[in-house]
Design an enzyme around this catalytic site. Structure first.
Site, PDB file in Angstrom:
ATOM      1  N   LYS A   4      11.689   8.759   3.096  1.00  0.00           N
ATOM      2  CA  LYS A   4      12.143   7.733   2.161  1.00  0.00           C
ATOM      3  C   LYS A   4      13.531   8.065   1.667  1.00  0.00           C
ATOM      4  CE  LYS A   4      11.086   6.033  -2.372  1.00  0.00           C
ATOM      5  NZ  LYS A   4      10.326   6.223  -3.567  1.00  0.00           N
ATOM      6  N   LYS A  50      11.720  12.983   0.672  1.00  0.00           N
ATOM      7  CA  LYS A  50      12.210  11.936  -0.230  1.00  0.00           C
ATOM      8  C   LYS A  50      13.565  12.372  -0.755  1.00  0.00           C
ATOM      9  CE  LYS A  50      11.242   9.400  -4.433  1.00  0.00           C
ATOM     10  NZ  LYS A  50      10.286   9.075  -5.493  1.00  0.00           N
TER      11      LYS A  50
HETATM   12  C1  PBG Z   1       9.318   7.464  -8.027  1.00  0.00           C
HETATM   13  C2  PBG Z   1       9.517   6.431  -7.001  1.00  0.00           C
HETATM   14  C3  PBG Z   1      10.727   5.799  -6.716  1.00  0.00           C
HETATM   15  C4  PBG Z   1      10.479   4.895  -5.699  1.00  0.00           C
HETATM   16  C5  PBG Z   1       9.131   4.989  -5.396  1.00  0.00           C
HETATM   17  N1  PBG Z   1       8.554   5.963  -6.197  1.00  0.00           N
HETATM   18  C6  PBG Z   1      12.041   5.874  -7.332  1.00  0.00           C
HETATM   19  C7  PBG Z   1      12.663   7.116  -7.747  1.00  0.00           C
HETATM   20  O1  PBG Z   1      12.460   8.194  -7.176  1.00  0.00           O
HETATM   21  O2  PBG Z   1      13.424   6.998  -8.692  1.00  0.00           O
HETATM   22  C8  PBG Z   1      11.534   4.038  -5.084  1.00  0.00           C
HETATM   23  C9  PBG Z   1      11.086   2.893  -4.289  1.00  0.00           C
HETATM   24  C10 PBG Z   1      12.123   1.894  -3.988  1.00  0.00           C
HETATM   25  O3  PBG Z   1      13.332   2.064  -4.255  1.00  0.00           O
HETATM   26  O4  PBG Z   1      11.732   0.856  -3.458  1.00  0.00           O
HETATM   27  N2  PBG Z   1       8.048   7.611  -8.429  1.00  0.00           N
END
Ligand code: PBG
Length: 327
Positions: free
Chosen positions: A248, A195
């Site tokens: 991601k 991520k």
């Molecule tokens: C954090 C989380 C995020 C997303 C999913 N889980 C955002 C972040 O890390 O700030 C992003 C998902 C998206 O942008 O669609 N728990």
């Protein structure tokens, strides 16, 4: 043999032939729809940066899930917007948590649905970071405890898959043992393994009200420039017991998906995140692109790169597109 004996255009001549030799097919079964659940009743609050997406109260969420299932989308990923927040994210633990209550309500009314519960603290902490803050940064090992407790409580509520998105070291192992010790040996973990600290999450933070109040997430999420490190993250998570690994965002990281696919024998999920969605919707609104064709092309490319599962806000629309194609 070469041209003129070889002519690659031969297999492109008719639609029937093209359909027959197509290498990558996206199915509704591959798709997961993310949903945002908020307090209240009869609430359907539009998320301005993500047209077509809403913060939904539990009653409305159940209706949305029924609609998704009727379109052939059987898996949802839940994010919670709690009534109140605290310093550690404790509000996300226990049967009164917003997501826990949502899971119970969905399961009561819908049989053929699978619920993936996102596990993280950022929606539940006052400071918007993904864990407990010590000396101005997220403390890894303290955060493992809240994540493990949150995971257990989501499993107890009926979550089918636990999906930690926090990027703490060791969280998959900690969550796995917490689940196992409490009898949830059959609950899979879908780990957000690679991520990245991405600008593509912008619209989500409006949706989930989870923007960090100071600094950014670069001390725990990955540097977008790295792929060797992604393989190390994946290896760690598999070793600790992850059943599915995730990349991601998706589109700027298709090479990462492919490298993981080539190296490991484990299902891969890719998260087609909010910013990727919003860019498509904004361009489509201006009629600069053909929305349905763009969606199908994007999701196909993610699958072609090696993803088995795609988490996407386009899930329902894609199910509609696929149905039209098959008519
Ligand atoms: C954090 C989380 C995020 C997303 C999913 N889980 C955002 C972040 O890390 O700030 C992003 C998902 C998206 O942008 O669609 N728990």
């Amino acid at each position: 043999m070469a041209f003129p004996q070889n002519r690659l255009r031969r297999l492109r001549k008719t639609e029937i032939l093209r359909n027959m030799v197509r290498e990558t097919i996206v199915r509704p079964d591959d798709l997961i729809m993310p949903l945002f659940v908020c307090p209240g009743e009869n609430v359907k609050k539009a998320i301005s940066s993500m047209p077509g997406n809403y913060q939904l109260s539990i009653d409305m969420l159940v209706e949305e899930c029924k609609d998704l299932v009727s379109h052939g989308i059987h898996t949802v990923l839940l994010f919670g917007i709690p009534e109140s927040k605290d310093e550690h994210g404790h509000v996300a633990i226990g049967p009164e948590g917003i997501v826990q209550r949502a899971i119970v309500a969905i399961k009561k009314e819908i049989k053929d649905i699978m619920i993936v519960a996102d596990v993280c603290n950022c929606e539940y902490t006052t400071h918007g970071h993904c864990g407990t803050i010590v000396d101005g940064d997220v403390d890894n090992d303290l955060t493992l405890e809240t994540l493990a407790s949150q995971s257990l409580s989501l499993a107890e509520a009926g979550a089918d898959i636990i999906a930690p998105s926090d990027m703490m070291d060791g969280r998959v192992g900690r969550i796995r043992s917490k689940l196992d010790e409490n009898g949830f040996t059959q609950t899979p973990i879908m780990a957000y393994s690679a991520k990245y600290a991405s600008a593509f999450y912008g619209p989500f933070r409006e949706a989930a009200e989870s923007a960090p109040q100071f600094g950014n997430r670069s001390t725990y999420q990955m540097d977008p420039a790295n792929t060797n490190e992604a393989l190390r993250e994946v290896e760690e998570d598999i070793t600790e017991g992850a059943d599915i690994v995730m990349v991601k965002p998706a589109l700027s990281y298709l090479d990462v998906i492919r490298r993981i696919k080539d190296k490991y024998n484990v299902p891969i999920a890719a998260y087609n995140v909010s910013g990727e969605y919003s860019m498509v919707m904004a361009a489509a609104e201006k009629n600069w692109v053909d929305k349905d064709r763009i969606i199908a092309e994007i999701l196909t490319s993610i699958k072609r790169a090696g993803a088995d599962i795609i988490i996407t806000y386009h899930a329902k629309q894609m199910a509609i597109i696929l149905k039209k194609q098959n008519q």
